[in-house]
Design a protein around this motif. Structure first.
Motif, PDB file in Angstrom:
ATOM      1  N   ALA A  57      13.601   5.401   7.714  1.00 45.50           N
ATOM      2  CA  ALA A  57      13.068   5.781   6.396  1.00 45.50           C
ATOM      3  C   ALA A  57      12.448   4.570   5.700  1.00 45.50           C
ATOM      4  O   ALA A  57      11.348   4.664   5.148  1.00 45.50           O
ATOM      5  N   ALA A  58      13.130   3.436   5.743  1.00 47.63           N
ATOM      6  CA  ALA A  58      12.596   2.229   5.105  1.00 47.63           C
ATOM      7  C   ALA A  58      11.327   1.763   5.807  1.00 47.63           C
ATOM      8  O   ALA A  58      10.337   1.415   5.148  1.00 47.63           O
ATOM      9  N   LEU A  59      11.323   1.766   7.118  1.00 40.89           N
ATOM     10  CA  LEU A  59      10.146   1.340   7.867  1.00 40.89           C
ATOM     11  C   LEU A  59       8.976   2.283   7.616  1.00 40.89           C
ATOM     12  O   LEU A  59       7.837   1.841   7.439  1.00 40.89           O
ATOM     13  N   SER A  60       9.248   3.576   7.573  1.00 37.83           N
ATOM     14  CA  SER A  60       8.192   4.560   7.307  1.00 37.83           C
ATOM     15  C   SER A  60       7.615   4.380   5.912  1.00 37.83           C
ATOM     16  O   SER A  60       6.391   4.439   5.723  1.00 37.83           O
ATOM     17  N   LEU A  61       8.477   4.158   4.936  1.00 46.30           N
ATOM     18  CA  LEU A  61       7.994   3.930   3.571  1.00 46.30           C
ATOM     19  C   LEU A  61       7.157   2.661   3.485  1.00 46.30           C
ATOM     20  O   LEU A  61       6.145   2.625   2.779  1.00 46.30           O
ATOM     21  N   LEU A  62       7.567   1.634   4.196  1.00 49.33           N
ATOM     22  CA  LEU A  62       6.792   0.396   4.195  1.00 49.33           C
ATOM     23  C   LEU A  62       5.406   0.631   4.791  1.00 49.33           C
ATOM     24  O   LEU A  62       4.405   0.166   4.245  1.00 49.33           O
ATOM     25  N   ALA A  63       5.327   1.376   5.878  1.00 52.82           N
ATOM     26  CA  ALA A  63       4.033   1.692   6.490  1.00 52.82           C
ATOM     27  C   ALA A  63       3.153   2.487   5.532  1.00 52.82           C
ATOM     28  O   ALA A  63       1.961   2.212   5.384  1.00 52.82           O
ATOM     29  N   VAL A  64       3.744   3.455   4.852  1.00 55.36           N
ATOM     30  CA  VAL A  64       2.983   4.250   3.878  1.00 55.36           C
ATOM     31  C   VAL A  64       2.508   3.369   2.720  1.00 55.36           C
ATOM     32  O   VAL A  64       1.367   3.491   2.263  1.00 55.36           O
ATOM     33  N   MET A  65       3.382   2.459   2.259  1.00 57.10           N
ATOM     34  CA  MET A  65       2.991   1.536   1.191  1.00 57.10           C
ATOM     35  C   MET A  65       1.794   0.692   1.625  1.00 57.10           C
ATOM     36  O   MET A  65       0.865   0.454   0.838  1.00 57.10           O
ATOM     37  N   TYR A  66       1.810   0.233   2.865  1.00 55.77           N
ATOM     38  CA  TYR A  66       0.696  -0.566   3.381  1.00 55.77           C
ATOM     39  C   TYR A  66      -0.575   0.266   3.471  1.00 55.77           C
ATOM     40  O   TYR A  66      -1.643  -0.164   3.035  1.00 55.77           O
ATOM     41  N   LEU A  67      -0.483   1.451   4.051  1.00 55.46           N
ATOM     42  CA  LEU A  67      -1.673   2.287   4.205  1.00 55.46           C
ATOM     43  C   LEU A  67      -2.294   2.657   2.862  1.00 55.46           C
ATOM     44  O   LEU A  67      -3.506   2.555   2.683  1.00 55.46           O
ATOM     45  N   ILE A  68      -1.463   3.070   1.920  1.00 57.73           N
ATOM     46  CA  ILE A  68      -1.982   3.472   0.609  1.00 57.73           C
ATOM     47  C   ILE A  68      -2.459   2.265  -0.191  1.00 57.73           C
ATOM     48  O   ILE A  68      -3.569   2.257  -0.724  1.00 57.73           O
ATOM     49  N   GLY A  69      -1.624   1.235  -0.266  1.00 54.19           N
ATOM     50  CA  GLY A  69      -1.985   0.059  -1.057  1.00 54.19           C
ATOM     51  C   GLY A  69      -3.221  -0.640  -0.543  1.00 54.19           C
ATOM     52  O   GLY A  69      -4.139  -0.949  -1.316  1.00 54.19           O
ATOM     53  N   ARG A 102      -4.805  -2.396  11.328  1.00 54.56           N
ATOM     54  CA  ARG A 102      -4.023  -3.562  10.927  1.00 54.56           C
ATOM     55  C   ARG A 102      -2.556  -3.181  10.717  1.00 54.56           C
ATOM     56  O   ARG A 102      -1.654  -3.893  11.135  1.00 54.56           O
ATOM     57  N   THR A 103      -2.327  -2.060  10.063  1.00 59.23           N
ATOM     58  CA  THR A 103      -0.956  -1.623   9.783  1.00 59.23           C
ATOM     59  C   THR A 103      -0.210  -1.289  11.056  1.00 59.23           C
ATOM     60  O   THR A 103       0.931  -1.708  11.245  1.00 59.23           O
ATOM     61  N   ILE A 104      -0.838  -0.557  11.950  1.00 59.58           N
ATOM     62  CA  ILE A 104      -0.198  -0.204  13.225  1.00 59.58           C
ATOM     63  C   ILE A 104       0.168  -1.462  14.003  1.00 59.58           C
ATOM     64  O   ILE A 104       1.291  -1.606  14.479  1.00 59.58           O
ATOM     65  N   ILE A 110       4.590  -8.278  17.423  1.00 58.27           N
ATOM     66  CA  ILE A 110       4.040  -9.358  18.238  1.00 58.27           C
ATOM     67  C   ILE A 110       2.641  -9.774  17.764  1.00 58.27           C
ATOM     68  O   ILE A 110       2.391 -10.968  17.605  1.00 58.27           O
ATOM     69  N   PRO A 111       1.717  -8.829  17.523  1.00 54.70           N
ATOM     70  CA  PRO A 111       0.400  -9.272  17.044  1.00 54.70           C
ATOM     71  C   PRO A 111       0.464 -10.061  15.729  1.00 54.70           C
ATOM     72  O   PRO A 111      -0.374 -10.915  15.485  1.00 54.70           O
ATOM     73  N   ALA A 112       1.463  -9.801  14.913  1.00 59.82           N
ATOM     74  CA  ALA A 112       1.565 -10.491  13.632  1.00 59.82           C
ATOM     75  C   ALA A 112       2.055 -11.924  13.768  1.00 59.82           C
ATOM     76  O   ALA A 112       1.823 -12.749  12.884  1.00 59.82           O
ATOM     77  N   VAL A 113       2.722 -12.248  14.856  1.00 61.74           N
ATOM     78  CA  VAL A 113       3.248 -13.601  15.020  1.00 61.74           C
ATOM     79  C   VAL A 113       2.428 -14.438  16.003  1.00 61.74           C
ATOM     80  O   VAL A 113       2.777 -15.581  16.277  1.00 61.74           O
ATOM     81  N   LEU A 122      -3.037 -11.890  15.153  1.00 57.63           N
ATOM     82  CA  LEU A 122      -3.794 -11.064  16.085  1.00 57.63           C
ATOM     83  C   LEU A 122      -4.107  -9.700  15.463  1.00 57.63           C
ATOM     84  O   LEU A 122      -5.179  -9.141  15.689  1.00 57.63           O
ATOM     85  N   HIS A 123      -3.192  -9.188  14.631  1.00 58.99           N
ATOM     86  CA  HIS A 123      -3.437  -7.905  13.976  1.00 58.99           C
ATOM     87  C   HIS A 123      -4.666  -7.986  13.060  1.00 58.99           C
ATOM     88  O   HIS A 123      -5.434  -7.041  12.965  1.00 58.99           O
ATOM     89  N   ASP A 124      -4.864  -9.121  12.390  1.00 59.16           N
ATOM     90  CA  ASP A 124      -6.047  -9.297  11.536  1.00 59.16           C
ATOM     91  C   ASP A 124      -7.311  -9.483  12.366  1.00 59.16           C
ATOM     92  O   ASP A 124      -8.369  -8.971  12.022  1.00 59.16           O
ATOM     93  N   ARG A 125      -7.201 -10.199  13.460  1.00 61.63           N
ATOM     94  CA  ARG A 125      -8.390 -10.421  14.299  1.00 61.63           C
ATOM     95  C   ARG A 125      -8.889  -9.112  14.904  1.00 61.63           C
ATOM     96  O   ARG A 125     -10.074  -8.834  14.908  1.00 61.63           O
ATOM     97  N   VAL A 126      -7.959  -8.308  15.433  1.00 53.26           N
ATOM     98  CA  VAL A 126      -8.356  -7.036  16.048  1.00 53.26           C
ATOM     99  C   VAL A 126      -8.946  -6.094  15.004  1.00 53.26           C
ATOM    100  O   VAL A 126      -9.959  -5.438  15.248  1.00 53.26           O
TER     101      VAL A 126
END
Length: 135
Positions: A57-69, A102-104, A110-113, A122-126
């Motif tokens: 639930a927390a991870l899902s909410l964080l993903a939604v916060m990222y997508l919407i924000g 980027r969110t996915i 791993i792409p974030a580190v 790597l997430h930003d580059r892709v």
């Protein structure tokens, strides 16, 4: 990079101030703020079960916060609090596709580190995005 180069120089960004690449410390602090908000909201939704079975639930909410924000303003609550914004590396606002990609990739960890010489994950580059300072 040589000793006189700085993060974001190859992208045409300033060394510091508005428009410069966000530092690692501010990125991590923004993520911690966002995690705290997501956990707080998840706790309101699932209560005491959060610590036992409600991690999704927390991870899902964080993903939604990222997508919407990021989709609406280019910032999450944590990013906005620390003066950060996600934009396209070509200039302007990131597209909905770039925000989703980027969110996915961010949630795959791993792409974030894995960073390049400019300090972009790597997430930003892709996704062809970058996290820049707004102040």
């Amino acid at each position: 990079m040589t000793s006189s180069d700085y993060s974001g120089q190859r992208l045409g960004l300033p060394r510091s101030g508005p428009g410069s690449l966000a530092t690692v410390g501010r990125r991590l602090a923004a993520l911690m703020i966002d995690w705290a908000v997501a956990y707080g909201l998840a706790y309101l939704l699932v209560g005491d079960r959060l610590l036992k079975t409600g991690q999704f639930a927390a991870l899902s909410l964080l993903a939604v916060m990222y997508l919407i924000g990021l989709g609406i303003s280019g910032s999450t609550l944590g990013m906005a609090a620390l003066g950060l914004r996600v934009g396209s590396d070509r200039g302007g606002k990131a597209s909905p596709y770039a925000v989703a990609m980027r969110t996915i990739l961010l949630f795959l960890v791993i792409p974030a580190v894995v960073w390049d010489a400019d300090g972009r994950g790597l997430h930003d580059r892709v996704a062809r995005t970058m996290l820049v300072s707004t102040r």
